[in-house]
Write a protein that holds these residues in place. Sequence first.
Motif, PDB file in Angstrom:
ATOM      1  N   THR A   3       0.824  -1.201   0.000  1.00 12.52           N
ATOM      2  CA  THR A   3       0.000   0.000   0.000  1.00 12.52           C
ATOM      3  C   THR A   3       0.859   1.252   0.000  1.00 12.52           C
ATOM      4  OG1 THR A   3      -0.177  -0.181   2.390  1.00 12.52           O
ATOM      5  CG2 THR A   3      -2.023  -1.034   1.100  1.00 12.52           C
ATOM      6  N   GLY A   4       2.132   1.117   0.358  1.00 13.51           N
ATOM      7  CA  GLY A   4       3.053   2.238   0.289  1.00 13.51           C
ATOM      8  C   GLY A   4       3.250   2.738  -1.126  1.00 13.51           C
ATOM      9  N   PHE A   5       2.860   1.967  -2.115  1.00 10.54           N
ATOM     10  CA  PHE A   5       2.964   2.362  -3.517  1.00 10.54           C
ATOM     11  C   PHE A   5       1.704   3.077  -3.992  1.00 10.54           C
ATOM     12  CE2 PHE A   5       5.770  -1.352  -3.118  1.00 10.54           C
ATOM     13  CZ  PHE A   5       6.961  -0.755  -3.482  1.00 10.54           C
ATOM     14  N   GLY A   6       0.785   3.350  -3.094  1.00 16.23           N
ATOM     15  CA  GLY A   6      -0.408   4.107  -3.437  1.00 16.23           C
ATOM     16  C   GLY A   6      -1.584   3.266  -3.896  1.00 16.23           C
ATOM     17  N   PHE A   7      -1.591   2.010  -3.592  1.00 14.42           N
ATOM     18  CA  PHE A   7      -2.688   1.129  -3.999  1.00 14.42           C
ATOM     19  C   PHE A   7      -3.814   1.210  -2.973  1.00 14.42           C
ATOM     20  CE2 PHE A   7      -4.812  -3.028  -3.942  1.00 14.42           C
ATOM     21  CZ  PHE A   7      -5.233  -3.087  -5.249  1.00 14.42           C
ATOM     22  N   ASP A   8      -5.018   1.513  -3.427  1.00 19.99           N
ATOM     23  CA  ASP A   8      -6.180   1.592  -2.536  1.00 19.99           C
ATOM     24  C   ASP A   8      -7.083   0.399  -2.833  1.00 19.99           C
ATOM     25  OD1 ASP A   8      -8.448   2.164  -1.065  1.00 19.99           O
ATOM     26  OD2 ASP A   8      -8.482   4.279  -1.627  1.00 19.99           O
ATOM     27  N   ARG A   9      -6.863  -0.668  -2.087  1.00 19.27           N
ATOM     28  CA  ARG A   9      -7.583  -1.923  -2.298  1.00 19.27           C
ATOM     29  C   ARG A   9      -9.090  -1.728  -2.196  1.00 19.27           C
ATOM     30  NH1 ARG A   9      -9.640  -5.950   0.929  1.00 19.27           N
ATOM     31  NH2 ARG A   9      -9.467  -8.061   0.101  1.00 19.27           N
ATOM     32  N   ASP A  10      -9.521  -0.950  -1.205  1.00 23.76           N
ATOM     33  CA  ASP A  10     -10.958  -0.738  -1.013  1.00 23.76           C
ATOM     34  C   ASP A  10     -11.592  -0.018  -2.198  1.00 23.76           C
ATOM     35  OD1 ASP A  10     -10.841  -2.022   1.444  1.00 23.76           O
ATOM     36  OD2 ASP A  10     -10.546  -0.152   2.562  1.00 23.76           O
ATOM     37  N   ALA A  11     -10.871   0.943  -2.773  1.00 24.13           N
ATOM     38  CA  ALA A  11     -11.404   1.661  -3.936  1.00 24.13           C
ATOM     39  C   ALA A  11     -11.539   0.726  -5.138  1.00 24.13           C
ATOM     40  CB  ALA A  11     -10.495   2.841  -4.281  1.00 24.13           C
ATOM     41  N   VAL A  12     -10.574  -0.156  -5.317  1.00 20.95           N
ATOM     42  CA  VAL A  12     -10.642  -1.108  -6.435  1.00 20.95           C
ATOM     43  C   VAL A  12     -11.801  -2.082  -6.222  1.00 20.95           C
ATOM     44  CG1 VAL A  12      -9.423  -2.925  -7.688  1.00 20.95           C
ATOM     45  CG2 VAL A  12      -8.199  -0.879  -6.977  1.00 20.95           C
ATOM     46  N   LEU A  13     -11.954  -2.576  -5.002  1.00 22.38           N
ATOM     47  CA  LEU A  13     -13.064  -3.486  -4.715  1.00 22.38           C
ATOM     48  C   LEU A  13     -14.412  -2.783  -4.906  1.00 22.38           C
ATOM     49  CD1 LEU A  13     -11.690  -5.436  -1.631  1.00 22.38           C
ATOM     50  CD2 LEU A  13     -12.056  -6.302  -3.954  1.00 22.38           C
ATOM     51  N   GLN A  14     -14.495  -1.512  -4.553  1.00 22.07           N
ATOM     52  CA  GLN A  14     -15.723  -0.744  -4.771  1.00 22.07           C
ATOM     53  C   GLN A  14     -16.014  -0.627  -6.266  1.00 22.07           C
ATOM     54  OE1 GLN A  14     -18.042   0.241  -2.743  1.00 22.07           O
ATOM     55  NE2 GLN A  14     -19.218   1.372  -4.244  1.00 22.07           N
ATOM     56  N   ALA A  15     -14.982  -0.396  -7.067  1.00 20.90           N
ATOM     57  CA  ALA A  15     -15.160  -0.325  -8.521  1.00 20.90           C
ATOM     58  C   ALA A  15     -15.655  -1.656  -9.070  1.00 20.90           C
ATOM     59  CB  ALA A  15     -13.854   0.088  -9.193  1.00 20.90           C
ATOM     60  N   VAL A  16     -15.125  -2.761  -8.551  1.00 24.41           N
ATOM     61  CA  VAL A  16     -15.576  -4.091  -8.977  1.00 24.41           C
ATOM     62  C   VAL A  16     -17.062  -4.266  -8.643  1.00 24.41           C
ATOM     63  CG1 VAL A  16     -15.338  -6.582  -8.599  1.00 24.41           C
ATOM     64  CG2 VAL A  16     -13.301  -5.162  -8.841  1.00 24.41           C
ATOM     65  N   ARG A  17     -17.445  -3.858  -7.440  1.00 25.47           N
ATOM     66  CA  ARG A  17     -18.869  -3.972  -7.049  1.00 25.47           C
ATOM     67  C   ARG A  17     -19.752  -3.114  -7.954  1.00 25.47           C
ATOM     68  NH1 ARG A  17     -16.517  -4.411  -1.901  1.00 25.47           N
ATOM     69  NH2 ARG A  17     -16.557  -2.166  -1.558  1.00 25.47           N
ATOM     70  N   GLN A  18     -19.299  -1.904  -8.265  1.00 23.93           N
ATOM     71  CA  GLN A  18     -20.082  -1.028  -9.131  1.00 23.93           C
ATOM     72  C   GLN A  18     -20.212  -1.609 -10.536  1.00 23.93           C
ATOM     73  OE1 GLN A  18     -17.972   2.670  -8.687  1.00 23.93           O
ATOM     74  NE2 GLN A  18     -19.161   3.273  -6.893  1.00 23.93           N
ATOM     75  N   LEU A  19     -19.128  -2.149 -11.062  1.00 20.88           N
ATOM     76  CA  LEU A  19     -19.190  -2.771 -12.388  1.00 20.88           C
ATOM     77  C   LEU A  19     -20.119  -3.978 -12.383  1.00 20.88           C
ATOM     78  CD1 LEU A  19     -15.453  -2.511 -13.428  1.00 20.88           C
ATOM     79  CD2 LEU A  19     -17.385  -1.393 -14.565  1.00 20.88           C
ATOM     80  N   THR A  20     -20.103  -4.731 -11.300  1.00 16.04           N
ATOM     81  CA  THR A  20     -21.000  -5.880 -11.182  1.00 16.04           C
ATOM     82  C   THR A  20     -22.452  -5.411 -11.159  1.00 16.04           C
ATOM     83  OG1 THR A  20     -19.297  -7.115 -10.003  1.00 16.04           O
ATOM     84  CG2 THR A  20     -21.558  -7.905  -9.769  1.00 16.04           C
ATOM     85  N   ASP A  21     -22.719  -4.294 -10.483  1.00 19.34           N
ATOM     86  CA  ASP A  21     -24.070  -3.727 -10.467  1.00 19.34           C
ATOM     87  C   ASP A  21     -24.493  -3.250 -11.852  1.00 19.34           C
ATOM     88  OD1 ASP A  21     -24.228  -4.221  -7.741  1.00 19.34           O
ATOM     89  OD2 ASP A  21     -23.839  -2.130  -7.153  1.00 19.34           O
ATOM     90  N   VAL A  22     -23.565  -2.626 -12.579  1.00 24.16           N
ATOM     91  CA  VAL A  22     -23.852  -2.173 -13.948  1.00 24.16           C
ATOM     92  C   VAL A  22     -24.194  -3.374 -14.819  1.00 24.16           C
ATOM     93  CG1 VAL A  22     -22.796  -1.217 -16.041  1.00 24.16           C
ATOM     94  CG2 VAL A  22     -22.512  -0.046 -13.850  1.00 24.16           C
ATOM     95  N   ARG A  23     -23.402  -4.417 -14.683  1.00 24.00           N
ATOM     96  CA  ARG A  23     -23.647  -5.624 -15.479  1.00 24.00           C
ATOM     97  C   ARG A  23     -25.015  -6.221 -15.153  1.00 24.00           C
ATOM     98  NH1 ARG A  23     -20.414 -11.346 -15.376  1.00 24.00           N
ATOM     99  NH2 ARG A  23     -21.540 -12.262 -17.106  1.00 24.00           N
ATOM    100  N   SER A  24     -25.358  -6.274 -13.880  1.00 21.57           N
ATOM    101  CA  SER A  24     -26.667  -6.808 -13.477  1.00 21.57           C
ATOM    102  C   SER A  24     -27.797  -5.958 -14.052  1.00 21.57           C
ATOM    103  CB  SER A  24     -26.779  -6.850 -11.954  1.00 21.57           C
ATOM    104  OG  SER A  24     -25.861  -7.757 -11.418  1.00 21.57           O
ATOM    105  N   GLY A  25     -27.617  -4.639 -14.029  1.00 16.04           N
ATOM    106  CA  GLY A  25     -28.634  -3.750 -14.596  1.00 16.04           C
ATOM    107  C   GLY A  25     -28.803  -3.955 -16.089  1.00 16.04           C
TER     108      GLY A  25
END
Length: 103
Positions: A3-25
């Motif tokens: 995470t010292g390299f600037g990786f925000d795991r939670d933000a990426v997981l949130q994007a995955v959830r949002q994309l999954t919601d878009v796909r479901s829609g």
Amino acid sequence: MATGFGFDRDAVLQAVRQLTDVRSGLESARQQTGQLPKTGSYDIDLALDEFTEAAIEHQTDLLAAVAAVADRLDGVVTGHAQLDSALANELPTNQHAKGKRDE
């Protein structure tokens, strides 16, 4: 550690959830598309049918693209965990081994 390299795991997981919601829609909208009522004009009915077929084809491509991006982002999270673990195993710590003293 990674995470010292600037990786925000939670933000990426949130994007995955949002994309999954878009796909479901998109899939839900696709299932709601039924047979269009006939207008009485052969040319208009044909144009509407061709438009509907093209829209479904593009929607199928869009669904595949959204799924691919979600899968890649999920892979980023997995890769981050592996990198973090590998770095943690390779980098020395500042702690002394038990039983040894500073000299």
